[in-house]
Write an enzyme that holds these catalytic residues in place. Structure first.
Site, mmCIF file in Angstrom:
data_model
loop_
_atom_site.group_PDB
_atom_site.id
_atom_site.type_symbol
_atom_site.label_atom_id
_atom_site.label_comp_id
_atom_site.label_asym_id
_atom_site.label_seq_id
_atom_site.Cartn_x
_atom_site.Cartn_y
_atom_site.Cartn_z
ATOM 1 N N CYS A 73 30.038 39.970 46.720
ATOM 2 C CA CYS A 73 30.334 38.541 46.576
ATOM 3 C C CYS A 73 30.322 37.833 47.933
ATOM 4 C CB CYS A 73 31.700 38.392 45.923
ATOM 5 S SG CYS A 73 32.186 36.693 45.731
ATOM 6 N N CYS A 79 38.227 35.235 50.018
ATOM 7 C CA CYS A 79 38.917 35.280 48.729
ATOM 8 C C CYS A 79 40.067 36.282 48.737
ATOM 9 C CB CYS A 79 37.915 35.659 47.638
ATOM 10 S SG CYS A 79 38.638 35.607 45.993
ATOM 11 N N CYS A 415 51.916 50.086 35.080
ATOM 12 C CA CYS A 415 50.996 49.442 36.009
ATOM 13 C C CYS A 415 51.492 49.614 37.444
ATOM 14 C CB CYS A 415 50.824 47.964 35.664
ATOM 15 S SG CYS A 415 52.369 47.066 35.605
#
Ligand SMILES: C[S@@+](CC[C@H](N)C(=O)[O-])C[C@H]1O[C@@H](n2cnc3c(N)ncnc32)[C@H](O)[C@@H]1O
Length: 458
Positions: A73, A79, A415
């Protein structure tokens, strides 16, 4: 020799630490350096000096590691999203698998934990079914729509491409930004509680091909509903949405935050499917604010693991604790005698009940509330308990209560390997044996790891 902030050091990165930073050693201390991968020889500036670790900022990659790849990207450097994109996907998977093993060994005290090979994504791109983009004035008089750069809460960078959801996302975001500029709309300002536009959320059914777009505004009136529908439905360069919402997010100091969602185009909910196997599918109606695993295809693999490890049969009563919108329990319901789901979020429970109806599941019931409070007052005893808590895990009170219930099997979906290991230590001290640990990669290019574990009562 005394180490000083600002000092330049040269090290070799030996591994990736939990959180995604590269790790090496300098003067017998561990050093963490962001944006580095094992095998990199680097120079870095010391930014934090603590008694047992150091942090440093990358200056130069003197010799890049063979594991380093060019990020796909164009926005990688700015980002805050895919921080592991410079690491080959196979290496990302190795890193995640070893993180689970290490957490179980160091935090859980397990010797040779039974960690299976991590289940990776067949395609680690365009996997997300939900993305949220933010509006900001970026301290200018023009509005921008995009993602937040790393470390920024309010400003955004202009998004041209993103490989996480769909390949027309850059075009869609650009169109909405242009629309906002042409109408001279302002981004909402958290500090002054003025301005109109907050966020744009795009949800997609990866199995159904549906798309729901939700424009979240402030308390101010959005006067361009018709033009906004035309913008999104009459452009051949973007996929046509099946639902459009405008949601007012009203936040005023001293008042409870309120959300008013208005369905201005198409269906009221996005329908997504989860395939249990080639013959059996479940459908879910997802409202704009409902939680749904962000990676549909991996969620199917994850939930299939739960089903396989639970080995649920028609004799089993199953508790689905932290059930969200009911996905895991509904996956098990056709094999079980009954399923009882609990979640603290009332809307999620309403959604779970609707999802049970939608799939003609008649042996699942739900209750909203705190998992511990609800199960401590129940008289029935489940023989299988599935838990899928948020990042902070179960905690010792709930673990102790699970020990008292003493179900023959616990399937723990986590998680966070650190809190998982802490909880497993309590559960396996006397009553349970950790028999399977299955890591699953739900979010490629990030350091997040999902793990399913099976505990058998001794
Ligand atoms: C990781 S999500 C799991 C959602 C669901 N199992 C799924 O796969 O879609 C964690 C869930 O725990 C719920 N939760 C958080 N604290 C809770 C508590 N004390 N008791 C019950 N549910 C809780 C949240 O509302 C959220 O839905």
């Amino acid at each position: 020799m005394q180490l000083k902030k600002g000092e330049s050091i040269q090290i070799e990165i030996t591994k990736i630490a939990f959180g995604g930073a590269g790790m090496g050693h300098h003067e017998e201390k561990v050093v963490f350096v962001e944006n580095t991968v094992p095998g990199d020889k680097i120079s870095a500036t010391l930014t934090k000096i603590k008694p047992n670790f150091l942090e440093a900022k990358l200056e130069e990659i003197i010799k890049p590691s063979s594991k380093r790849i060019a990020p796909k990207c164009a926005h990688f450097n700015e980002c805050g999203g895919c921080s592991l994109q410079y690491l080959d996907y196979k290496e990302q998977l190795n890193f995640k698998e070893s993180q689970v093993t290490e957490a179980l060994e160091h935090i859980g005290g397990f010797k040779n934990p039974p960690v299976e090979k991590i289940i990776g994504c067949e395609n680690p791109w365009f996997y997300r079914n939900k993305m949220e983009f933010s509006f900001s004035m970026n301290q200018t008089d023009q509005i921008f729509l995009g993602l937040h750069p790393k470390g920024y809460r309010y400003d955004v960078f202009e998004l041209k491409e993103c490989y996480l959801e769909s390949n027309d996302i850059g075009i869609l975001v650009g169109l909405v930004q242009k629309f906002a500029r042409e109408k001279n709309l302002k981004a909402y300002d958290y500090k002054t509680n003025t301005g109109l536009l907050r966020t744009l959320t795009v949800r997609e059914g990866k199995r159904t091909g549906e798309r729901l777009i939700n424009l979240v505004t402030s308390h101010e009136e959005f006067q361009y509903e018709k033009a906004f529908i035309e913008l999104l439905t009459e452009n051949d360069d973007i996929k046509k949405p099946t639902s459009i919402y405008i949601t007012k997010h009203i936040a005023k100091k001293g008042d409870k935050t309120a959300f008013k969602a208005k369905n201005i185009f198409g269906k009221p909910a996005l329908t997504e499917e989860l395939h249990i196997n080639t013959k059996k599918k479940l459908s879910f109606d997802i409202l704009p604010d409902a939680f749904f695993q962000p990676n549909t295809l991996q969620a199917e693999l994850l939930y299939n693991q739960v089903l396989a490890l639970g080995k649920v049969t028609k004799r089993d009563t199953v508790y689905d604790l932290f059930c969200g919108t009911g996905t895991i329990g509904l996956f098990c319901a056709h094999k079980a005698k009954s399923v009882f789901g609990v979640d603290i979020n009332k809307n999620a429970i309403e959604n779970a009940e609707q999802n049970a109806k939608l799939n003609e599941v008649t042996n699942a019931s739900y209750q909203a509330g705190d998992a511990f409070e609800i199960i401590k007052n129940r008289e029935d005893k489940p023989n299988i308990i599935i838990v899928d808590p948020p990042r902070n895990g179960l905690g010792d009170i709930l673990c102790k209560h699970l020990l008292e219930i003493g179900a023959k099997k616990i399937v723990y979906v986590s998680c966070n390997p650190a809190t998982l290991s802490r909880d497993l230590k309590i559960l396996c001290e006397n009553k349970y044996k950790l028999t399977v640990v299955q890591p699953v990669d739900m979010v490629p290019h990030t350091y997040h790891i999902e793990t399913v574990c099976k505990l058998d009562r001794l």
